[in-house]
Design an enzyme around this catalytic site. Structure first.
Site, mmCIF file in Angstrom:
data_model
loop_
_atom_site.group_PDB
_atom_site.id
_atom_site.type_symbol
_atom_site.label_atom_id
_atom_site.label_comp_id
_atom_site.label_asym_id
_atom_site.label_seq_id
_atom_site.Cartn_x
_atom_site.Cartn_y
_atom_site.Cartn_z
ATOM 1 N N ASP A 231 0.736 -1.241 0.056
ATOM 2 C CA ASP A 231 -0.207 0.061 -0.090
ATOM 3 C C ASP A 231 0.721 1.330 -0.046
ATOM 4 O O ASP A 231 2.052 1.055 0.423
ATOM 5 C CB ASP A 231 -0.934 0.142 1.290
ATOM 6 C CG ASP A 231 -2.189 0.767 0.859
ATOM 7 O OD1 ASP A 231 -2.069 1.903 -0.038
ATOM 8 O OD2 ASP A 231 -2.969 0.916 1.590
HETATM 9 C C1 BGC Z 1 -4.809 3.412 0.117
HETATM 10 C C2 BGC Z 1 -5.114 2.557 -0.954
HETATM 11 C C3 BGC Z 1 -4.570 3.036 -2.464
HETATM 12 C C4 BGC Z 1 -3.335 3.929 -2.470
HETATM 13 C C5 BGC Z 1 -3.177 4.717 -3.573
HETATM 14 C C6 BGC Z 1 -3.613 4.421 0.049
HETATM 15 O O1 BGC Z 1 -3.777 5.426 0.701
HETATM 16 O O2 BGC Z 1 -4.821 2.661 1.184
HETATM 17 O O3 BGC Z 1 -6.226 1.656 -1.223
HETATM 18 O O4 BGC Z 1 -4.926 2.346 -3.676
HETATM 19 O O5 BGC Z 1 -3.515 4.964 -1.516
HETATM 20 O O6 BGC Z 1 -3.834 5.637 -3.796
#
Ligand code: BGC
Length: 766
Positions: A231
């Site tokens: 993530d």
């Molecule tokens: C989120 C993810 C997301 C990623 C990219 C993170 O803060 O938890 O779900 O895909 O950011 O935007």
């Protein structure tokens, strides 16, 4: 044959391999132009494409290219329709392909542990089978277009509070049966190109550096062959993450991660083979992405909007629909709306729909339908609007009162009032959790006043996660629409007007009170730990086990028609593995065509382990014309009947009788049958610690010990008390066999016990 990026692995130096393991910017992997290895783009997801054109961020703050906003997972999952989810996946894949995006970051399938989780709108269900089925369908659809999916957030990321640090502390059975089961299904059924690991820790170990999770469970036990991507910002120490099984750190471009990898290898802290393996997986991913032929736009915006509308219509849940007297004094259900009646459309949500949630999934929609426009188009002057309340909590009380009075006057003057209520962007979003599940006082006060003025009132709810419904018994008709995406307004009108017969089902229980919910008191934890104290009793498993009344049960949803169930029959396909075929005739007994979501729940009474009274194991849609009967056939997988045995460290199908209940919701079970399974008699190696009960249950040792236990001095362990062998055996059953050696004269000294154990273990290990 043309050479692929994967074929170039052997030409790369360790430094070049290391360079592939972190991104080059916010959304792209690193290219190695000298080796003809291109950069590919990964971007959000999950219910629409969020490809940012200029400034990048991971919280949906800056604009992205227009894309279709399909119903977020909370809506789509209520369709209980994997076939529909797959079609939505195809559309998501196509939109990604047109924008040359290699991987779309979704679906999100974390379990809805508490209604307070700010991101529940992005997640599928409180039940792992529903999460897995809908998740796998989305992945299949996306990947059919040559675009990768990224199932997230792996794993046990069930809250936003302290999400970067908190340790989700749960026992292994709970992890395997509830929090990992859906991911396992997606991995084994749909082979996602990537899995995104979560921010949080699991039992103290960060998901991004968790060898047990990323390598032992995901790869070795489930056979995942794709890329594990972090993530955004989850990696602290890339070398440790790569050693644990992670392949790609995102975003990149900041620190010198490649240098850190090379240094870790040089220092002996990371095996060069691990870097090699991760680089190979990255090149596999690039190879797959490169294999997709270019897809030319433009996007067929109308066709995708129409699909978004169909999906939204199929996801709306009719919670209740009581009969009330119509204008001719006849009792009939309030919905669908009688179009000859005059309608007061009340509530700001009708005009300014809330159709998606805040944060990284925030889509820039190609268009947005409002229910007010759709109803006005259908009913003309027959629909009159009043906003009833202002979203902005800072609006002075006098103004809120004015808006309320205006709406109440309108409701009193019309035949029917349709009141749109819900949660605003400020109240639920990625990044924080809610602290209560109530609608705003302004909305609740408005509804009470409208009801007083006109009891022929329908409530339409827009909320990404459960809200308390204190008015449930007083409002004749309620639609729970969750968040429905950009075409939701039209879809709500379709259902209100009867153009679509509602067929959605609750993928999460609506409790009566927050205090009744399973994680209450254990959410969101404290001091960086959250205790999953409710264990496997999540969602309906909890309410059923504790016999707690709920507002609306899991699986519930009404229709404008009605369905009757015949007798279920259960065929045991494989008595050892537990595979079942469940067949049930279902008849549409009403006057309109409709879809019934048939649900199969299975229970195992008197189990050797704690179990919920019943668990959903299969579901299927039956689209039936008025009067039509069809045999609905459902497959229950034996692996889904298995419990996680912490002694054997694996899933086991317990032998015995299973109760198979079939019906329209978890609390509307219409027909039942039993299935007798051979399953697996787990014979664990005996030790001195094994109890007499365990030894007696052992196929070899049991008969021997039974003979030994007969006789002896009263009062001594092992001796008959004279009031029956049963009492004696119950007394003895939790006594460790090794301790019998402490009581001489039983013929079971340490040597004899060791011999017995060796004999038993030798006989059963063959
Ligand atoms: C989120 C993810 C997301 C990623 C990219 C993170 O803060 O938890 O779900 O895909 O950011 O935007």
């Amino acid at each position: 044959m043309t050479e692929t990026p994967r074929d170039r692995l052997s030409q790369l130096t360790l430094e070049q391999e290391a360079a592939l393991l972190s991104g080059t910017d916010f959304w792209s992997t690193r290219a190695l132009p000298g080796h003809n290895i291109p950069s590919i783009m990964l971007t959000d997801g999950p219910h629409g494409l969020r490809k940012q054109s200029a400034a990048s961020d991971h919280l949906g703050l800056n604009d992205s290219v227009p894309a279709t906003c399909f119903p977020p997972a909370a809506g789509l999952s209520s369709s209980f329709d994997p076939e529909l989810a797959e079609r939505v996946g195809v559309a998501l894949g196509l939109e990604s392909a047109i924008e040359d995006v290699a991987v779309i970051l979704g679906p999100g399938i974390n379990i809805k542990r508490s209604p307070l989780c700010g991101r529940n709108f992005e997640y599928v269900s409180e039940d792992p089978i529903v999460a897995g089925e809908i998740g796998a369908a989305l992945v299949r659809g996306i990947q059919s277009q040559g675009v990768g999916a990224s199932v997230k957030h792996f794993a046990v990321n069930n809250q936003e509070s302290d999400r970067h640090r908190v340790s989700a502390d749960a026992d292994e059975r709970t992890l395997r049966e509830i929090y990992l089961r859906g991911f396992q299904r997606v991995v084994t059924d749909a082979s996602p190109w990537t899995v995104m690991c979560s921010y949080n820790r699991i039992n103290g170990v960060p998901a991004a550096a968790n060898h047990w999770l990323l390598t032992e469970v995901l790869r070795e036990q489930w056979g995942f062959g794709g890329v594990v991507v972090s993530d955004w910002g989850a990696v602290d120490d890339l070398a440790a993450s790569v050693a644990a099984g992670l392949d790609l750190e995102m975003p990149g471009g900041g620190r010198d991660s490649a240098g850190a990898i090379a240094a870790a290898v040089a220092g002996g802290g990371l095996a060069a083979a691990d870097v090699d393996t991760a680089a190979a997986r990255m090149l596999d991913l690039v190879t797959k992405a490169e294999a997709r032929p270019a897809v030319e736009g433009p996007l067929d915006v109308d066709a995708h909007h129409a699909l978004a509308r169909e999906a939204a219509g199929r996801s709306i849940v009719l919670l209740q629909n009581e009969s009330v007297a119509d204008s001719d004094g006849l009792q009939r259900p309030l919905l669908p709306l009688d179009t000859a009646s005059s309608i007061a459309v009340i509530g700001e949500f009708a005009r300014s729909p809330r159709f998606q949630g805040g944060g990284s999934s925030h889509i820039n929609p190609t268009r947005v339908d409002s229910a007010l426009d759709a109803l006005t188009e259908a009913l003309g002057g027959g629909a009159q609007f009043a906003p009833g309340f202002a979203f902005d909590a800072a609006v002075p009380a006098e103004e809120q009162a004015r808006l309320r009075d205006e709406a109440v006057a309108l409701a009193a003057a019309q035949d029917i009032a349709v009141v749109f209520l819900g949660l605003t962007d400020d109240e639920e979003s990625e990044g924080f959790d809610r602290t209560h599940i109530d609608l705003s006082p302004a909305q609740l006060t408005l509804l009470d006043a409208v009801l007083e003025a006109n009891p022929r009132t329908v409530v339409v709810l827009s909320n990404g996660a459960v809200v308390r419904l204190p008015f449930a018994g007083r409002v004749p008709a309620i639609l729970e629409t969750w968040l429905l995406g950009q075409a939701g307004g039209s879809a709500v009108a379709d259902v209100l007007l009867g153009r679509v017969n509602p067929s959605g089902r609750l993928a999460e229980t609506i409790p009566q009170r927050l205090e009744d919910t399973p994680a209450f008191g254990n959410f969101p934890g404290e001091h960086q730990h959250v205790n999953y104290g409710e264990g496997i009793f999540v969602g309906y498993r909890w309410y059923d086990a504790r016999q707690i009344e709920v507002a609306y049960p899991f699986g519930h949803g009404l229709s404008y028609t009605s369905f009757a169930y015949g007798d279920v029959s259960v065929q045991v396909v494989d008595s050892v593995s537990g595979d079942l075929i469940v067949t049930v005739p279902v008849t549409n007994t009403g006057a309109s065509d409709g879809r019934e979501v048939v649900q199969v729940y299975v229970g195992r009474a008197d189990s050797a382990v704690q179990r919920a009274p019943r668990e959903l194991k299969a579901f299927a849609s039956a689209q039936l014309a008025a009067g039509e009967t069809r045999e609905v056939v459902l497959h229950v997988r034996g692996e889904d009947l298995a419990y996680w045995d912490t002694r054997a460290d694996r899933f086991v199908v317990e032998p015995g009788e299973y109760l198979v209940e079939v019906g329209a919701s978890s609390r509307d079970l219409r027909t039942r049958a039993t299935a007798e399974l051979v399953g697996e008699h787990l014979t664990l190696p005996l030790t001195f610690e094994s109890t007499v009960g365990e030894v007696l249950a052992h196929p070899v040792a049991g008969p021997i010990v039974l003979a030994q236990l007969a006789g002896g001095e009263p009062g001594e362990p092992g001796a008959s008390e004279g009031d029956g062998d049963d009492t004696m055996l119950r007394l003895m059953s939790s006594f460790p066999i090794g301790k019998l050696a402490n009581f001489p004269g039983r013929g079971l000294d340490a040597e004899a016990i060791a011999g017995l154990i060796a004999l038993a273990n030798g006989a059963t290990s063959e």
